[in-house]
Design an enzyme around this catalytic site. Structure first.
Site, short mmCIF file in Angstrom:
data_model
loop_
_atom_site.label_atom_id
_atom_site.label_comp_id
_atom_site.label_asym_id
_atom_site.label_seq_id
_atom_site.Cartn_x
_atom_site.Cartn_y
_atom_site.Cartn_z
N ASN A 10 16.95 70.19 17.35
CA ASN A 10 17.60 69.82 16.09
C ASN A 10 17.09 70.57 14.87
O ASN A 10 17.10 70.05 13.76
CB ASN A 10 17.58 68.30 15.91
CG ASN A 10 16.18 67.75 15.79
OD1 ASN A 10 15.22 68.51 15.84
ND2 ASN A 10 16.07 66.45 15.60
N GLU A 39 0.04 65.71 9.19
CA GLU A 39 0.72 66.85 9.83
C GLU A 39 0.36 68.18 9.14
O GLU A 39 0.15 69.19 9.81
CB GLU A 39 2.23 66.61 9.82
CG GLU A 39 2.62 65.44 10.73
CD GLU A 39 4.06 64.98 10.60
OE1 GLU A 39 4.44 64.05 11.32
OE2 GLU A 39 4.82 65.56 9.79
N TYR A 89 3.00 65.54 18.69
CA TYR A 89 3.99 64.49 18.93
C TYR A 89 3.42 63.30 19.71
O TYR A 89 4.18 62.53 20.30
CB TYR A 89 5.22 65.06 19.63
CG TYR A 89 6.15 65.81 18.69
CD1 TYR A 89 6.90 65.12 17.73
CD2 TYR A 89 6.28 67.18 18.75
CE1 TYR A 89 7.76 65.78 16.88
CE2 TYR A 89 7.15 67.86 17.89
CZ TYR A 89 7.88 67.15 16.95
OH TYR A 89 8.73 67.81 16.09
N PHE A 135 11.83 60.93 26.11
CA PHE A 135 12.11 62.35 25.86
C PHE A 135 10.85 63.15 25.53
O PHE A 135 10.94 64.33 25.19
CB PHE A 135 13.13 62.48 24.73
CG PHE A 135 12.73 61.78 23.45
CD1 PHE A 135 11.86 62.38 22.55
CD2 PHE A 135 13.23 60.52 23.15
CE1 PHE A 135 11.49 61.75 21.38
CE2 PHE A 135 12.86 59.87 21.97
CZ PHE A 135 11.98 60.49 21.09
N LYS A 138 12.21 74.67 13.80
CA LYS A 138 11.94 74.54 15.24
C LYS A 138 12.40 75.79 16.02
O LYS A 138 13.18 76.60 15.51
CB LYS A 138 12.63 73.27 15.76
CG LYS A 138 12.04 71.99 15.15
CD LYS A 138 12.61 70.74 15.82
CE LYS A 138 12.00 69.48 15.21
NZ LYS A 138 12.51 68.26 15.88
N HIS A 148 11.94 69.88 11.46
CA HIS A 148 11.16 68.64 11.37
C HIS A 148 10.94 68.30 9.91
O HIS A 148 10.76 69.20 9.08
CB HIS A 148 9.81 68.84 12.06
CG HIS A 148 8.82 67.73 11.78
ND1 HIS A 148 8.85 66.54 12.48
CD2 HIS A 148 7.82 67.61 10.87
CE1 HIS A 148 7.88 65.75 12.01
NE2 HIS A 148 7.25 66.37 11.03
P1 DAT Z 1 12.99 62.92 13.47
O1 DAT Z 1 12.66 64.33 13.91
O2 DAT Z 1 14.34 62.85 12.83
O3 DAT Z 1 11.91 62.30 12.64
P2 DAT Z 1 12.03 61.26 15.66
O4 DAT Z 1 10.73 61.23 14.93
O5 DAT Z 1 12.63 59.96 16.07
O6 DAT Z 1 13.14 62.06 14.82
O7 DAT Z 1 11.88 62.14 16.98
C1 DAT Z 1 11.13 63.33 16.97
C2 DAT Z 1 11.89 64.41 17.70
O8 DAT Z 1 12.06 64.03 19.07
C3 DAT Z 1 13.31 64.64 17.19
O9 DAT Z 1 13.36 65.50 16.08
C4 DAT Z 1 13.96 65.26 18.39
C5 DAT Z 1 13.32 64.51 19.55
N1 DAT Z 1 14.15 63.35 19.94
C6 DAT Z 1 14.31 62.18 19.28
N2 DAT Z 1 15.15 61.35 19.91
C7 DAT Z 1 15.53 62.02 21.03
C8 DAT Z 1 16.41 61.71 22.10
N3 DAT Z 1 17.05 60.53 22.18
N4 DAT Z 1 16.57 62.65 23.07
C9 DAT Z 1 15.93 63.84 23.02
N5 DAT Z 1 15.08 64.18 22.04
C10 DAT Z 1 14.90 63.31 21.04
MG MG Z 2 9.98 61.80 13.06
#
Ligand code: DAT
Ligand code: MG
Length: 139
Positions: free
Chosen positions: A114, A128, A51, A59, A11, A117
């Site tokens: 974070n 994807e 996304y 978010f 990222k 991905h």
């Molecule tokens: P992951 O990337 O671990 O699969 P996810 O699919 O639940 O997590 O969410 C996609 C992305 O969205 C994640 O990498 C970072 C962002 N995200 C998730 N939860 C969030 C939150 N509570 N606040 C801000 N960004 C968030």
């Molecule tokens: Mg995810």
């Protein structure tokens, strides 16, 4: 569905902070083979499309802005049990909860920024990977 491939993006935060090489090293040492890879910038529109499943989450706007804020490295990876093993290698979404030594534990800033991905299923890995790569771009 055959679970020997997954999809990843390094990222914008991790690329900007100079962690691309260290992360690729960890991926390769983790036993993943690179099938396709590109250094690319997502537009707002493309990040929003990628996304789309999170559209209703609070978010979403922040996520789309962040993912289009700078270049990323996108890749298709191959290994037996790729999806699950890669999620283990990257660690929990929230770096504060990511296990020691995982990519997010080492390189992530926050739950939003974070570092990396990883697809959550073989089906999504295919969707994807197809979003980023044509047949000619895979080895
Ligand atoms: P992951 O990337 O671990 O699969 P996810 O699919 O639940 O997590 O969410 C996609 C992305 O969205 C994640 O990498 C970072 C962002 N995200 C998730 N939860 C969030 C939150 N509570 N606040 C801000 N960004 C968030
Ligand atoms: Mg995810």
């Amino acid at each position: 569905m055959k679970d020997n491939r997954t999809f990843t993006m390094i990222k914008p935060d991790a690329v900007a902070n100079g962690h691309t090489g260290a992360i690729l090293d960890q991926i390769i040492k983790g036993g993943f083979k690179i099938i396709a890879m590109k250094y690319i910038a997502l537009t707002d529109q493309k990040a929003g499309q990628f996304y789309e499943v999170h559209k209703e989450r609070p978010f979403y706007g922040e996520l789309v802005d962040f993912m289009s804020s700078g270049p990323i490295v996108a890749a298709i990876l191959e290994k037996q049990n790729a999806v699950e093993d890669f999620r283990k290698l990257i660690g929990a979404t929230d770096p504060a909860k990511a296990e020691k030594g995982t990519i997010r534990n080492l390189f992530a800033q926050s739950i939003g920024a974070n570092a990396i991905h990883g697809s959550d299923s073989a089906e999504n890995a295919k969707i994807e990977g197809d979003f980023f790569f044509s047949a000619l771009e895979r080895f």
